[in-house]
Design an enzyme around this catalytic site. Structure first.
Site, PDB file in Angstrom:
ATOM      1  CD  GLU A 120      -1.465  -6.396   4.907  1.00 32.14           C
ATOM      2  OE1 GLU A 120      -1.222  -6.682   3.716  1.00 32.14           O
ATOM      3  OE2 GLU A 120      -1.546  -5.218   5.320  1.00 32.14           O
ATOM      4  CG  HIS A 153      -3.674  -3.784   2.584  1.00 32.33           C
ATOM      5  ND1 HIS A 153      -2.753  -3.352   3.514  1.00 32.33           N
ATOM      6  CD2 HIS A 153      -4.267  -2.670   2.100  1.00 32.33           C
ATOM      7  CE1 HIS A 153      -2.796  -2.030   3.596  1.00 32.33           C
ATOM      8  NE2 HIS A 153      -3.706  -1.593   2.751  1.00 32.33           N
ATOM      9  CB  CYS A 190      -0.996  -0.051   1.161  1.00 34.35           C
ATOM     10  SG  CYS A 190      -2.364   1.102   0.976  1.00 34.35           S
TER      11      CYS A 190
END
Lengths: 214, 252
Positions: free
Chosen positions: A195, A193, A88
């Site tokens: 994650e 993202h 990001c």
């Protein structure tokens, strides 16, 4: 192998570290994931993950504020040429200049700038929040085993813009085509993202752990 | 293209799920992290925790819940309930929340949304609004879980929140919440058309068709529901399949 998740006071480091641990576990790789801002520790690591939340300016100033961090990152990336993964705003910081709140210099590792997404006369809403499909623009080891047009989780209002089209690995469509992933030699980043992108995201992190710069 | 999101919401009190999925194979049905994992596996697009812990002393328990969830679920997590200060927001984000929703404090402390958006970025600041219809085409903001009237016009308030830097509006109709009659579509549509930030519709879902209406008629970018998912009536996949069959873009 040791991977440093860079802690410079920006947002959600825990998720990135935990997702990396899960990724390492999935591929039975012995990885030490350290959350750190210590230049010495960073120099000793094999790979870096640079997360980022909030504004470009706050993030870059956050890095500059920690003595020796900026220098150790530059050395890691430009001299040692070891792998880095920017997430990001972490990816956006690869650019030369960001224009969020006011003009701010970035690392300048990629000839690019970061500007607000064009909302096309309010036709689209900002922030760009949610699951959007990515479209591959070239092959990348980091997207091994990921299907073209897979969904990834985005949450941002500013976009990475570059004329260096050979750096663009994937794009996504939100009003216009927006850069979703970049890669230049040892430097890799995603606007989305990993994650937070469930199984596909963890897969990308697995690929990062397996990535060897040739 | 960007997909419409389906967001299950769990009410958490003192670290336990108050109403939740009633699955026999759950090791601990009251554990929010366990329930979160099920929604993660079902492909929920985001997860929402609403902390309804009453006493201040027990406020830290939610942080532990968020930590445990973020360790297991690699999906976006919004946490709300009792968020009053910048420090509350910071603690939740550090524990692993991606977005924090502010409700009563957004009304009472007029600078909180602005300051938090500047500090942490608009993308993680959700303003949760409880609106009640007071007359034709007019809605008012309520606080304290919908118990306290404020006299503030809902439309004026959302515009102000957008200007202050809110990244998203979580819009709950007090008239519909818990009724299973569907979203207040007039309210949802009005707010969605007014602001240029994403709107999450909430309150009143009793069927999958209600989800479709929230997106198609209410123009919401995301739909939140609690009970229809918790009691195993429908899974997240059921909801997505239904929406997909009706031509609504969702992530399958």
């Amino acid at each position: 192998m040791s991977v440093a998740v860079i802690d410079y006071g920006s947002g959600n480091l825990k998720s990135a570290a935990k997702a990396l641990e899960a990724a390492a576990n999935n591929i039975n790789k012995n990885c030490k994931i350290v959350v750190t801002s210590d230049p010495k520790t960073i120099r000793q690591c094999d790979k870096i993950v640079l997360p980022g939340q909030g504004s470009f300016r706050d993030c870059y100033l956050g890095i500059k504020k920690i003595p020796g961090l900026n220098e150790s990152l530059n050395e890691f990336v430009l001299e040692k040429k070891k792998p880095i993964f920017g997430i990001c705003v972490g990816m956006q910081l690869f650019a030369k200049t960001g224009y969020e709140s006011q003009e701010t210099q970035g690392f300048g590792w990629i000839d690019a700038e970061v500007r607000k997404i064009n909302n096309i006369n309010k036709k689209i809403k900002l922030p760009h929040i949610g699951w959007n499909q990515i479209e591959f623009k070239k092959d990348s080891f980091l997207f091994s085993n990921i299907k073209n047009k897979s969904h990834m989780y985005f949450i941002h209002s500013y976009e990475f813009m570059t004329k260096k089209k050979d750096c663009v690995v994937a794009t996504t469509d939100y009003g216009n085509s927006i850069i979703a992933s970049v890669n230049k030699e040892n430097i890799f980043g995603t606007q989305f993202h990993p994650e937070k992108s469930q199984k596909n995201g963890v897969l990308i992190l697995q690929n990062f752990l397996n990535w060897e710069i040739s | 293209m960007l997909k419409n999101r389906i967001i299950p919401c769990l009410d958490v009190k003192n670290g336990r799920v108050v109403k939740g999925i009633n699955f026999v194979d759950l090791v601990d049905a009251g554990d929010p992290a366990e329930q979160a994992k099920i929604y993660d596996e079902q492909g929920a697009d985001e997860l929402c925790f609403l902390d309804i812990t009453a006493s201040n002393e027990n406020r830290d328990i939610i942080l532990d819940t968020v930590k445990k969830t973020a360790e297991k679920c690699f999906m976006p997590l919004t946490v709300g309930g009792g968020v009053r200060t910048l420090e509350d927001i910071r603690s939740l984000l550090l524990a692993g929340a991606d977005k924090v929703s502010i409700n009563t404090a957004a009304v009472n402390n007029k600078n909180l949304v602005k300051e938090s958006a500047e500090k942490f970025g608009s993308q993680c600041i959700v303003v949760a609004i409880d609106a009640k219809k007071v007359k034709e085409n007019k809605w008012e903001i309520f606080t304290h879980g919908g118990r306290k009237s404020t006299g503030i016009d809902a439309m004026k308030f959302v515009e102000k929140m957008e200007a202050m830097g809110a990244g998203e509006i979580l819009l709950t109709s007090m008239d519909r919440d818990g009724t299973k009659k569907g979203y207040d579509l007039d309210l949802t549509k009005k707010v969605s058309s007014l602001v240029n930030i994403p709107v999450i519709a909430s309150g009143g879902v009793g069927s999958l068709e209600h989800l479709r209406q929230g997106i198609k008629i209410g123009k919401a970018n995301a739909v939140l529901a609690a009970s229809i998912f918790h009691f195993g009536e429908f899974s997240i996949q059921d909801a997505k399949k239904y929406l997909d069959s009706k031509g609504i873009p969702v992530r399958i």
